[in-house]
Design an enzyme around this catalytic site. Structure first.
Site, PDB file in Angstrom:
ATOM      1  N   GLU A  29       0.842  -1.198   0.000  1.00 15.76           N
ATOM      2  CA  GLU A  29       0.000   0.000   0.000  1.00 15.76           C
ATOM      3  C   GLU A  29       0.880   1.251   0.000  1.00 15.76           C
ATOM      4  OE1 GLU A  29      -2.145  -0.822   3.542  1.00 15.76           O
ATOM      5  OE2 GLU A  29      -3.186  -2.535   2.668  1.00 15.76           O
ATOM      6  N   ALA A  59      -5.742  -3.912   0.904  1.00 12.09           N
ATOM      7  CA  ALA A  59      -6.281  -5.223   1.265  1.00 12.09           C
ATOM      8  C   ALA A  59      -5.107  -6.151   1.549  1.00 12.09           C
ATOM      9  CB  ALA A  59      -7.153  -5.786   0.139  1.00 12.09           C
ATOM     10  N   GLU A  60      -4.743  -6.293   2.823  1.00  9.87           N
ATOM     11  CA  GLU A  60      -3.574  -7.109   3.182  1.00  9.87           C
ATOM     12  C   GLU A  60      -3.735  -8.555   2.737  1.00  9.87           C
ATOM     13  OE1 GLU A  60      -4.969  -4.888   5.163  1.00  9.87           O
ATOM     14  OE2 GLU A  60      -3.352  -3.437   5.349  1.00  9.87           O
ATOM     15  N   PHE A  86      -1.757  -4.739  11.277  1.00 12.55           N
ATOM     16  CA  PHE A  86      -2.720  -5.210  10.275  1.00 12.55           C
ATOM     17  C   PHE A  86      -2.451  -6.665   9.882  1.00 12.55           C
ATOM     18  CE2 PHE A  86      -2.571  -0.547   8.642  1.00 12.55           C
ATOM     19  CZ  PHE A  86      -3.188  -0.114   9.807  1.00 12.55           C
ATOM     20  N   HIS A 129      -1.342   0.395  15.308  1.00  8.72           N
ATOM     21  CA  HIS A 129      -0.151   0.698  14.515  1.00  8.72           C
ATOM     22  C   HIS A 129       1.141   0.343  15.247  1.00  8.72           C
ATOM     23  CE1 HIS A 129      -3.180   2.919  12.340  1.00  8.72           C
ATOM     24  NE2 HIS A 129      -2.322   3.266  11.414  1.00  8.72           N
TER      25      HIS A 129
END
Length: 325
Positions: A29, A59-60, A86, A129
């Site tokens: 990303e 979209a991981e 994530f 995060h």
């Protein structure tokens, strides 16, 4: 020799391997024209083109699937998870697919995939995060998990990760990205995966740490030196597999140890290191092996993180408990 920050050393490693091997692809990303949220890939899209360095949708799970497909068709993908918090979105690709590829196919296929991800506290990020989730992936056989603590190590370890024929998770502590500079060779070099490094030699106590906690441990060792304690600091560099030989050699020299991690105390890497020491070197110990960790709570909001995170004072205080036992 150039003086580079860790983020510059990482960019240099990526550029070096993109030049060296046309099958190396870099994606995630905002890693393309934007250069990444921390600018780790700055300039690489322009230098190597859209076919080698490119953006993906947010979209991981899709990023992980793409990496697996490319690896099975002869490429050597470097995928970025924008923040390691994530990870949950791509967990099946990482633990259910990549890690098992060689075992599942009897060695007919492998997954030469490098997963880069920033993580770690102390930089006031939003929730999800900063979490230290390395324990989740270190528990998965088939994965190598690397966490550098210096710019020099970051370049050499990342090149080794990219050259590996099996999946490597390369975790980059955000607080270390621009916190100091170090001499980093311009040419390609590698540092063996699975090998710890003695960052400071000593004779009275061993501190075992990784990532940003290595720098805090070195500060603690300097403070203890003023009280005439000689402290050795071992940087694990790779947390899966552990370099048990280096750990035990150090503990058998100093006879005392503490283990430091930024992650919460429960089920962490530090617990495993303590277990290895007590199983293999208990007769060399003159005091219990203690841990310095974060509390067993959800990672706090930014206003509270400096209280929550372990620091050099916490490490020095725990070291004194062991030194005076």
């Amino acid at each position: 020799m150039a003086q580079l920050t860790m983020i510059q050393a990482i960019t240099d490693a990526l550029r070096t391997e993109l030049k060296a091997d046309e099958n190396v692809l870099l994606f995630g990303e905002d890693v393309g024209a934007n250069g990444g949220v921390f600018r780790a890939t700055e300039g690489l899209h322009q230098e190597f083109g859209e076919d080698r360095v490119f953006d993906t949708p947010l979209a991981e799970s899709g990023i992980g699937g793409l990496a697996i497909g490319l690896a099975l068709t002869g490429f050597r993908p470097i995928m970025e998870i924008q923040f390691f918090g994530f990870l949950f979105e791509v967990m099946d690709s990482v633990s259910g697919q990549m890690a098992r590829m060689s075992f599942r196919t009897g060695g007919h296929f492998n997954a030469p995939i490098t997963i880069r991800a920033p993580f770690g506290g102390g930089v006031a990020t939003p929730e999800m995060h900063a979490d230290s989730l390395e324990g989740l992936v270190a528990a998965q056989p088939g994965l190598t998990v690397v966490i550098p603590s210096t710019p020099y190590d970051a370049k050499g370890l990342l090149i080794s990760a990219i050259k590996s024929d099996d999946p490597v998770i390369f975790l980059e502590h955000m607080k270390l990205y621009r916190s100091f500079r170090q001499e980093v060779p311009e040419e390609e070099y590698t540092i063996p995966l699975g090998k710890a490094d003695v960052k400071r030699e000593g004779t009275d106590l061993t501190i075992i740490a990784y990532g940003a906690m290595v720098q805090e441990s070195l500060k603690a060792a300097e403070a203890l030196e003023k009280e005439n304690y000689s402290v050795e600091v071992v940087d694990l560099r790779t947390i899966q597999p552990l370099d048990v030989e280096t750990i035990i050699q150090s503990v058998e020299k100093t006879n005392r140890a503490i283990v430091v991690q930024e992650a919460q105390r429960q089920a962490g890497i530090a617990a495993n290191v303590v277990a290895e020491i007590t199983e293999r070197a208990i007769l060399s110990l003159e005091a219990p092996v203690l841990r310095v960790t974060a509390p067993d709570t959800v990672y706090p909001f930014a206003a509270g993180e400096n209280t929550w995170l372990p620091n050099a004072k916490d490490i020095a205080a725990k070291a004194k408990e062991v030194l005076t036992f």
